[in-house]
Enzyme design. Sequence first.
Site, mmCIF file in Angstrom:
data_model
loop_
_atom_site.group_PDB
_atom_site.id
_atom_site.type_symbol
_atom_site.label_atom_id
_atom_site.label_comp_id
_atom_site.label_asym_id
_atom_site.label_seq_id
_atom_site.Cartn_x
_atom_site.Cartn_y
_atom_site.Cartn_z
ATOM 1 N N ASP A 33 0.866 -1.163 0.000
ATOM 2 C CA ASP A 33 0.000 0.000 0.000
ATOM 3 C C ASP A 33 0.916 1.230 0.000
ATOM 4 O O ASP A 33 2.140 1.093 0.175
ATOM 5 C CB ASP A 33 -0.907 -0.050 1.234
ATOM 6 C CG ASP A 33 -1.866 1.130 1.310
ATOM 7 O OD1 ASP A 33 -2.310 1.598 0.239
ATOM 8 O OD2 ASP A 33 -2.164 1.574 2.426
ATOM 9 N N ASP A 35 -0.091 4.923 1.489
ATOM 10 C CA ASP A 35 -0.233 5.754 2.684
ATOM 11 C C ASP A 35 -0.021 4.933 3.955
ATOM 12 O O ASP A 35 -0.650 3.884 4.155
ATOM 13 C CB ASP A 35 -1.626 6.393 2.719
ATOM 14 C CG ASP A 35 -1.843 7.341 1.554
ATOM 15 O OD1 ASP A 35 -1.096 8.327 1.444
ATOM 16 O OD2 ASP A 35 -2.754 7.076 0.734
ATOM 17 N N SER A 184 -17.854 14.878 5.151
ATOM 18 C CA SER A 184 -16.874 15.969 5.141
ATOM 19 C C SER A 184 -15.450 15.426 5.132
ATOM 20 O O SER A 184 -14.584 15.931 4.398
ATOM 21 C CB SER A 184 -17.079 16.877 6.360
ATOM 22 O OG SER A 184 -18.341 17.507 6.296
ATOM 23 N N ILE A 185 -15.194 14.383 5.928
ATOM 24 C CA ILE A 185 -13.865 13.750 5.928
ATOM 25 C C ILE A 185 -13.583 13.141 4.562
ATOM 26 O O ILE A 185 -12.476 13.278 4.010
ATOM 27 C CB ILE A 185 -13.792 12.670 7.022
ATOM 28 C CG1 ILE A 185 -13.833 13.296 8.415
ATOM 29 C CG2 ILE A 185 -12.554 11.804 6.843
ATOM 30 C CD1 ILE A 185 -12.577 14.009 8.836
#
Length: 482
Positions: A33, A35, A184-185
């Site tokens: 991966d 991040d 929102s996130i």
Amino acid sequence: ELVPSIMSNMLNPDAIFSNNEMSLSDIEIYGFDYDYTLVFYSKHLHTLIFNAARDLLINEHRYPAEIRKYDYDPNFAIRGLHYDVHRALLMKIDAFHYIQLGTVYRGLSVVPDEEVIAMYDGSHVPLEQMSDFYGKSSQGNTMKQFMDIFSLPEMTLLSCVNEYFLKNNIDYEPVHLYKDVKDSIRDVHIKGIMYRAIEADIEKYICYAEQTRAVLAKLADHGKKMFLITNSPSSFVDKGMKFIVGKDWRDLFDVVIVQADKPNFFNDKRRPFRKVNERGVLLWDKIHKLQKGQIYKQGNLYEFLKLTGWRGSKVLYFGDHIYSDLADLTLKHGWRTGAIIPELRSEIKIMNTEKYIQTMTWLQTLTGLLEHMQVHRDPDSQMILEEWKKERKEMREMNRNFFNAQFGSLFRTDENPTYFLRRLSRFADIYMASLSCLLNYEPDYTFYPRRTPLQHELPGWSDQLCTGTFRIPFLQDTVQIK
């Protein structure tokens, strides 16, 4: 007398821990991966996400501007917590679905144990109320589990807005608040707010480490094939990898896939791969082969397996998200899996301190005394037992505060493993604080899980006390529970 001998058997924060026997000599292909696996971020990133999502709540969802007075607190939440969507409660749950009392928060305030017990008819959360396989709240489930490192600002924002509404006696629907904060996130990522900020100031947000390149170079030198599968976009990954690895980073990878949409990537057979050119434009060519040096978008694992032939236990994939990165690979496809748990290093360092060891040694001793002495029913003995129970409760709280004042350790409730650790043990063959830990092991090293005794394999505390063979388990024995 016991503490010095325990401290001579400390755990190594840079070690790799094994849930399942695995030899690196069998691994031919390494997958990653991006991040929090290949790249780590500074403390500034979560503040950025929190502030951006808070502003979206105000500007797009019409939440009160007064919530701007709340700032991100990096010490409030830990990963793996559950959130009761309907009751607006954040809590820690163990491997047996029991809530750890004292870790239930409404807003920024702890909920008294008596109230928790009244709400849940005890402290057990039934299976039908738990979140689905990927930790999401869906299909009528009331509990959402936060497993992603990126979810730390989300939990904190939820708690802060809940706190504002409660303090100001504002009537609100908790389900709407949960959805609005979640959206929102999500928009901080989807709208590119986070990506643009990081690209504009890479040195502020990315923790530069030569060890990432050292790990990849070591694997390449030993003839290992490598691939990258990430949900992040192409230009963002390219700039980050150039910063931490170098301009030639793509030469190290045989396949690079961006915007993969994990975990759907592992299950949805319908989406074909698309090639991305140097300007980030999607091409319409039919993909017959995944070529080295190229970047591909979307796709699915079934097509990936068909085009590469990389199957089974010769593949080892590393990721930080227990569900999205690892679960399907180990359950459905037989790949070996490695979990990157950054919190592991700091927790082990705490566990190696003399104060922690002293506390845990006495807590174990006190538990043994309670078990052994509870047979005495006279009033004086019962009074002493009650004092010991009170002291044991206080020491449990002290132990929790070593790690996080609100929720304690990522891996343990009081005695039991957390729900997070239960899933980690199920879906990860090995786990470590960062990829740099691989530098401490040869490419043919075999990881053997410790044979930790089962409860019925251990002598009872009373037996140990009566026979004079009283012994406190070493720190390693008490921590690495499978």
